[in-house]
Scaffold this motif. Sequence first.
Motif, mmCIF file in Angstrom:
data_model
loop_
_atom_site.group_PDB
_atom_site.id
_atom_site.type_symbol
_atom_site.label_atom_id
_atom_site.label_comp_id
_atom_site.label_asym_id
_atom_site.label_seq_id
_atom_site.Cartn_x
_atom_site.Cartn_y
_atom_site.Cartn_z
ATOM 1 N N TYR A 172 -4.888 3.863 -6.357
ATOM 2 C CA TYR A 172 -3.702 4.591 -6.774
ATOM 3 C C TYR A 172 -3.865 5.238 -8.149
ATOM 4 O O TYR A 172 -2.971 5.923 -8.628
ATOM 5 N N ALA A 173 -4.984 4.994 -8.801
ATOM 6 C CA ALA A 173 -5.221 5.615 -10.101
ATOM 7 C C ALA A 173 -5.311 7.125 -9.929
ATOM 8 O O ALA A 173 -5.955 7.619 -9.005
ATOM 9 N N ARG A 174 -4.644 7.849 -10.810
ATOM 10 C CA ARG A 174 -4.591 9.299 -10.685
ATOM 11 C C ARG A 174 -5.594 9.934 -11.642
ATOM 12 O O ARG A 174 -5.426 9.876 -12.850
ATOM 13 N N LYS A 175 -6.605 10.537 -11.069
ATOM 14 C CA LYS A 175 -7.655 11.139 -11.882
ATOM 15 C C LYS A 175 -7.331 12.583 -12.254
ATOM 16 O O LYS A 175 -7.971 13.158 -13.108
ATOM 17 N N ARG A 176 -6.317 13.153 -11.598
ATOM 18 C CA ARG A 176 -5.974 14.544 -11.892
ATOM 19 C C ARG A 176 -5.181 14.642 -13.192
ATOM 20 O O ARG A 176 -4.781 13.638 -13.775
ATOM 21 N N GLU A 177 -4.928 15.866 -13.591
ATOM 22 C CA GLU A 177 -4.190 16.111 -14.830
ATOM 23 C C GLU A 177 -2.772 15.558 -14.720
ATOM 24 O O GLU A 177 -2.112 15.692 -13.689
ATOM 25 N N PHE A 178 -2.313 14.928 -15.783
ATOM 26 C CA PHE A 178 -0.973 14.338 -15.796
ATOM 27 C C PHE A 178 0.086 15.422 -15.609
ATOM 28 O O PHE A 178 0.084 16.444 -16.286
ATOM 29 N N LYS A 179 0.994 15.186 -14.671
ATOM 30 C CA LYS A 179 2.047 16.151 -14.402
ATOM 31 C C LYS A 179 3.260 15.441 -13.827
ATOM 32 O O LYS A 179 3.141 14.618 -12.923
ATOM 33 N N ILE B 167 0.621 -5.479 -12.883
ATOM 34 C CA ILE B 167 1.821 -5.649 -12.063
ATOM 35 C C ILE B 167 2.261 -4.310 -11.480
ATOM 36 O O ILE B 167 2.661 -4.225 -10.315
ATOM 37 N N ILE B 168 2.177 -3.250 -12.292
ATOM 38 C CA ILE B 168 2.543 -1.916 -11.796
ATOM 39 C C ILE B 168 1.677 -1.548 -10.595
ATOM 40 O O ILE B 168 2.169 -1.057 -9.571
ATOM 41 N N ALA B 169 0.377 -1.783 -10.718
ATOM 42 C CA ALA B 169 -0.544 -1.460 -9.625
ATOM 43 C C ALA B 169 -0.242 -2.298 -8.387
ATOM 44 O O ALA B 169 -0.313 -1.808 -7.253
ATOM 45 N N GLU B 170 0.107 -3.568 -8.584
ATOM 46 C CA GLU B 170 0.436 -4.435 -7.451
ATOM 47 C C GLU B 170 1.697 -3.953 -6.743
ATOM 48 O O GLU B 170 1.755 -3.917 -5.509
ATOM 49 N N VAL B 171 2.705 -3.586 -7.526
ATOM 50 C CA VAL B 171 3.948 -3.082 -6.932
ATOM 51 C C VAL B 171 3.678 -1.793 -6.165
ATOM 52 O O VAL B 171 4.170 -1.589 -5.053
ATOM 53 N N LYS B 172 2.865 -0.914 -6.761
ATOM 54 C CA LYS B 172 2.545 0.350 -6.094
ATOM 55 C C LYS B 172 1.828 0.098 -4.775
ATOM 56 O O LYS B 172 2.089 0.786 -3.774
ATOM 57 N N ALA B 173 0.943 -0.873 -4.759
ATOM 58 C CA ALA B 173 0.242 -1.204 -3.516
ATOM 59 C C ALA B 173 1.228 -1.675 -2.452
ATOM 60 O O ALA B 173 1.102 -1.340 -1.273
ATOM 61 N N GLU B 174 2.219 -2.445 -2.863
ATOM 62 C CA GLU B 174 3.244 -2.917 -1.925
ATOM 63 C C GLU B 174 4.057 -1.746 -1.382
ATOM 64 O O GLU B 174 4.358 -1.677 -0.187
ATOM 65 N N TYR C 254 -1.584 4.054 -13.263
ATOM 66 C CA TYR C 254 -1.526 2.862 -12.424
ATOM 67 C C TYR C 254 -0.555 3.005 -11.260
ATOM 68 O O TYR C 254 -0.275 2.029 -10.573
ATOM 69 N N GLY C 255 -0.042 4.208 -11.042
ATOM 70 C CA GLY C 255 0.731 4.432 -9.824
ATOM 71 C C GLY C 255 2.162 4.866 -9.976
ATOM 72 O O GLY C 255 2.850 5.058 -8.973
ATOM 73 N N ALA C 256 2.672 5.012 -11.195
ATOM 74 C CA ALA C 256 4.061 5.432 -11.358
ATOM 75 C C ALA C 256 4.266 6.849 -10.827
ATOM 76 O O ALA C 256 3.399 7.710 -10.966
#
Length: 444
Positions: free
Chosen positions: A150-157, A346-353, A380-382
């Motif tokens: 879920y890590a975002r490698k693209r430019e933040f937007k 925790i953020i990554a875990e929630v995103k996975a759920e 981390y997935g927000a």
Amino acid sequence: MDREIRKLNDTLVNIFNTVMKMEEEAIQKASYDDISITEVHTLEAIGTGRARTMTHVANILGIKVSTLTTAVGRLVKKGYVRRFRDEADRRMVKISLSERGARVVREHEAFHEAMIRAALSGIPEDSISRFVESVGSINDFLLMRRSTAYARKREFKLSAMKLAGNELPVPIVQAGMSIGVAGSRLAAAVALEGGLGLIGTSEIGWRTKGYDKDPLTVNLRVIEEEVARARKNVEAGGGRGLVGAAVMWTHRDAGKYVKAAVKGGAQVIVTSAGLPKDLPAYCSDRKIALIPTISSRRAASAITKTWTQKYNRTPDGFIFQGPLAAGLLGFKESELEKACGDRYKIIAEVKAELGKLENCPLIVGGGIACREDAEKVYDYGADGIMMGTRFVATEECDAVRRYKELYLNCTENDVTIIRSPMKTSVRVMKNSFADSLAATGRED
């Protein structure tokens, strides 16, 4: 230690291979012999409940929709799965289990239960909980590794997000601070800029005539009026953002507050302080987004499971209230230090759920004060961010000027963490009232 690590590695590999072999043997002995173990797992993902879309099931399995389409085609031909178009939207294809498919899932679940019970029978009763906790720790680690996808490698937007029947152009949520801090003025100002403005409902009518004699009636009336006023101002100003209400679920009148907000025209209902397992009972309109605030993956899972079973719906999003937030926290004070260190995990875990659900964005709040903070949680997935403190000192905030000045003059040394009357940790500014709560754990 190296020998123990090698032994553990060998054990985990053996467990995986043995379980897979046992599953294959169980299938051969079962009432169905024309299906593979992979297909059984696909049936489990489809589930015995309501029909799901292909995207939903693909997310659960962690595969591409195109791959799932091929697998489902075979299962339809074998009579295990039904595929049909949604009556409400003919463009949407859904799948569900046939009676034959449901029977396979029930038999497979019974096999797993029997296997686990047999495995635990050889472990002393007083050691089972410790064993389960240890296995859970390994699972949490693997889940974290999986979450790197879920890590975002693209430019933040900051991209628009869907919330039930509405689109939020700017994925920034203004926290619903209560007791008159976040009212119609602030919520409307945020929505006019494309964000989500939340009106804090708790004791919102405290400055209104008649509150001292009948606080509930006054609060309900003011909630409805404030929401309606904010909606009217946004529409008049051509704003494309959304207006919602924030409700503390531990409040005895939480359900009534929700109904009042809905009556006033709220487009979003956000809950905090507790698991809102019966929130849909107070708002059946599916065009209104229902968004619980959580502090763990487990909470998200529990809410989703209950809503699915009781109300045939899932949350329209979740807000993760992290350990750095102001106000109520979902952690005990003794847990805060560890939670701060594990925040991104925790953020990554929630995103996975949430990856198991359709159109369920993750909004992260707490400790976000600038672009760099937002970029980090996005990594981390927000899907969006929530901010509260930064809005308090604005001209549009509904709080009195003196209150805003306290925020402006506050330093890190002026902030403390106490145990609230609701037995949760809360980050507050130091004053005599906070000192009283810290000393007694209750209001005087």
